[in-house]
Design a protein around this motif. Structure first.
Motif, PDB file in Angstrom:
ATOM      1  N   TRP A 295     -15.608 -18.962  53.062  1.00 46.94           N
ATOM      2  CA  TRP A 295     -15.295 -20.361  53.311  1.00 46.94           C
ATOM      3  C   TRP A 295     -16.366 -20.984  54.195  1.00 46.94           C
ATOM      4  O   TRP A 295     -16.944 -20.334  55.058  1.00 46.94           O
ATOM      5  CB  TRP A 295     -13.941 -20.493  53.989  1.00 46.94           C
ATOM      6  N   SER A 296     -16.613 -22.275  53.991  1.00 48.99           N
ATOM      7  CA  SER A 296     -17.596 -23.031  54.761  1.00 48.99           C
ATOM      8  C   SER A 296     -16.903 -23.965  55.748  1.00 48.99           C
ATOM      9  O   SER A 296     -15.719 -24.284  55.605  1.00 48.99           O
ATOM     10  CB  SER A 296     -18.464 -23.874  53.814  1.00 48.99           C
ATOM     11  N   LEU A 297     -17.675 -24.438  56.706  1.00 51.13           N
ATOM     12  CA  LEU A 297     -17.161 -25.457  57.619  1.00 51.13           C
ATOM     13  C   LEU A 297     -16.915 -26.755  56.858  1.00 51.13           C
ATOM     14  O   LEU A 297     -17.671 -27.116  55.963  1.00 51.13           O
ATOM     15  CB  LEU A 297     -18.166 -25.726  58.741  1.00 51.13           C
TER      16      LEU A 297
ATOM     17  N   SER B  63     -23.779 -13.323  65.575  1.00 50.56           N
ATOM     18  CA  SER B  63     -22.768 -13.938  64.717  1.00 50.56           C
ATOM     19  C   SER B  63     -22.142 -12.915  63.781  1.00 50.56           C
ATOM     20  O   SER B  63     -22.801 -11.986  63.322  1.00 50.56           O
ATOM     21  CB  SER B  63     -23.407 -15.052  63.874  1.00 50.56           C
ATOM     22  N   SER B  64     -20.892 -13.141  63.480  1.00 49.75           N
ATOM     23  CA  SER B  64     -20.242 -12.494  62.345  1.00 49.75           C
ATOM     24  C   SER B  64     -21.012 -12.865  61.083  1.00 49.75           C
ATOM     25  O   SER B  64     -21.698 -13.887  61.030  1.00 49.75           O
ATOM     26  CB  SER B  64     -18.797 -13.009  62.249  1.00 49.75           C
ATOM     27  N   ALA B  65     -20.883 -12.049  60.047  1.00 48.11           N
ATOM     28  CA  ALA B  65     -21.567 -12.315  58.780  1.00 48.11           C
ATOM     29  C   ALA B  65     -20.789 -13.267  57.874  1.00 48.11           C
ATOM     30  O   ALA B  65     -21.269 -13.619  56.802  1.00 48.11           O
ATOM     31  CB  ALA B  65     -21.835 -11.007  58.042  1.00 48.11           C
ATOM     32  N   GLU B  66     -19.593 -13.694  58.285  1.00 46.32           N
ATOM     33  CA  GLU B  66     -18.827 -14.614  57.446  1.00 46.32           C
ATOM     34  C   GLU B  66     -19.518 -15.983  57.419  1.00 46.32           C
ATOM     35  O   GLU B  66     -20.099 -16.422  58.418  1.00 46.32           O
ATOM     36  CB  GLU B  66     -17.387 -14.736  57.945  1.00 46.32           C
ATOM     37  N   THR B  67     -19.436 -16.656  56.282  1.00 44.27           N
ATOM     38  CA  THR B  67     -20.148 -17.922  56.084  1.00 44.27           C
ATOM     39  C   THR B  67     -19.852 -18.929  57.176  1.00 44.27           C
ATOM     40  O   THR B  67     -20.763 -19.557  57.734  1.00 44.27           O
ATOM     41  CB  THR B  67     -19.801 -18.506  54.700  1.00 44.27           C
ATOM     42  N   LYS B  68     -18.581 -19.107  57.512  1.00 45.71           N
ATOM     43  CA  LYS B  68     -18.205 -20.118  58.503  1.00 45.71           C
ATOM     44  C   LYS B  68     -18.761 -19.814  59.885  1.00 45.71           C
ATOM     45  O   LYS B  68     -19.081 -20.729  60.648  1.00 45.71           O
ATOM     46  CB  LYS B  68     -16.685 -20.287  58.543  1.00 45.71           C
ATOM     47  N   ALA B  69     -18.902 -18.534  60.216  1.00 51.04           N
ATOM     48  CA  ALA B  69     -19.498 -18.168  61.503  1.00 51.04           C
ATOM     49  C   ALA B  69     -21.004 -18.418  61.485  1.00 51.04           C
ATOM     50  O   ALA B  69     -21.565 -18.957  62.447  1.00 51.04           O
ATOM     51  CB  ALA B  69     -19.199 -16.708  61.825  1.00 51.04           C
ATOM     52  N   ILE B  70     -21.654 -18.041  60.397  1.00 57.06           N
ATOM     53  CA  ILE B  70     -23.098 -18.274  60.286  1.00 57.06           C
ATOM     54  C   ILE B  70     -23.404 -19.771  60.321  1.00 57.06           C
ATOM     55  O   ILE B  70     -24.369 -20.208  60.966  1.00 57.06           O
ATOM     56  CB  ILE B  70     -23.660 -17.616  59.016  1.00 57.06           C
ATOM     57  N   GLU B  71     -22.568 -20.579  59.654  1.00 55.01           N
ATOM     58  CA  GLU B  71     -22.774 -22.034  59.658  1.00 55.01           C
ATOM     59  C   GLU B  71     -22.552 -22.638  61.047  1.00 55.01           C
ATOM     60  O   GLU B  71     -23.010 -23.748  61.316  1.00 55.01           O
ATOM     61  CB  GLU B  71     -21.861 -22.699  58.632  1.00 55.01           C
ATOM     62  N   THR B  72     -21.854 -21.917  61.903  1.00 55.73           N
ATOM     63  CA  THR B  72     -21.704 -22.328  63.302  1.00 55.73           C
ATOM     64  C   THR B  72     -22.892 -21.854  64.120  1.00 55.73           C
ATOM     65  O   THR B  72     -23.470 -22.618  64.906  1.00 55.73           O
ATOM     66  CB  THR B  72     -20.397 -21.764  63.886  1.00 55.73           C
ATOM     67  N   ALA B  73     -23.279 -20.612  63.947  1.00 56.64           N
ATOM     68  CA  ALA B  73     -24.339 -20.018  64.763  1.00 56.64           C
ATOM     69  C   ALA B  73     -25.720 -20.601  64.465  1.00 56.64           C
ATOM     70  O   ALA B  73     -26.514 -20.817  65.389  1.00 56.64           O
ATOM     71  CB  ALA B  73     -24.367 -18.502  64.562  1.00 56.64           C
ATOM     72  N   ASP B  74     -26.026 -20.839  63.198  1.00 55.04           N
ATOM     73  CA  ASP B  74     -27.387 -21.250  62.820  1.00 55.04           C
ATOM     74  C   ASP B  74     -27.847 -22.542  63.511  1.00 55.04           C
ATOM     75  O   ASP B  74     -28.930 -22.573  64.101  1.00 55.04           O
ATOM     76  CB  ASP B  74     -27.513 -21.382  61.302  1.00 55.04           C
TER      77      ASP B  74
END
Length: 195
Positions: free
Chosen positions: A24-26, A51-62
């Motif tokens: 899931w995405s943000l 970051s976790s490797a989950e999409t929503k976490a990466i979209e937060t961390a990046d």
């Protein structure tokens, strides 16, 4: 002064029953909250981001990492509690199962990873980060349930949903070393304005 580590849960997501939850995405609200934090300068001084490797976490961390000139380190085992046995659940049903997950930490609820196992996993991952990054303030971007399990472990409290983050995600707490959180969960908009 001891280094500080912030644990930040991802904010609001697009709920898509057709996609695995970990992909899931943000949603626009979540994206806007992350962009505001990235632009605020309130994370200046952060030396590392994991970051976790989950999409929503990466979209937060990046975006947060880019604003600081950092590259996030992805740790796959920092994922949310494993709920793949059920996949997407309608909100009311999910809340009921989540209540049972926290209330019975040694028992698998409908095939979910147990809360006790998820707590051991996230604590191991955070301890590894503390070892890998012995200096400098850090930011760990993850998820609400395992973040709550981490909070409980740091505070030496029994596993309970009483210690869960506020609804909606995008909340944080901080700690120094392996010690009790410095304050309860709070919205990401307060990050850098207290402590």
């Amino acid at each position: 002064m001891a280094r500080r580590v912030v644990y930040l849960s991802h904010p609001q997501v697009i709920v898509d029953a057709a996609k695995p939850v970990e992909r899931w995405s943000l949603n626009p609200t979540g994206q806007a909250r992350v962009a505001a934090l990235a632009a605020s300068g309130r994370l200046v001084g952060t030396a590392w981001i994991v970051s976790s490797a989950e999409t929503k976490a990466i979209e937060t961390a990046d975006p947060l990492a880019r604003a600081l000139g950092l590259t996030p380190i992805i740790r796959a085992a920092m994922h949310e509690n494993d709920r793949s046995a059920t996949g997407f659940l309608p909100p009311a049903e999910f809340e009921t199962v989540a209540d049972t997950f926290f209330a019975n930490p040694e028992t698998s609820v409908r095939g979910w990873e147990t809360a006790a196992a998820a707590q051991r996993r996230i604590c191991g991952e955070v301890r590894a980060c503390l070892s890998d990054f012995p200096e400098g303030d850090g930011l760990i971007v993850g998820h609400g349930a395992v973040g709550t399990l981490l909070y409980s472990a740091l505070a030496e409290l029994p596993i309970s949903r009483r210690h869960d983050q506020p609804a909606g995600g995008g909340n944080w707490f901080a700690f120094t070393g392996w010690s009790a959180p410095l304050a309860p969960w709070a919205p990401m908009e307060t990050l850098g304005t207290r402590l």
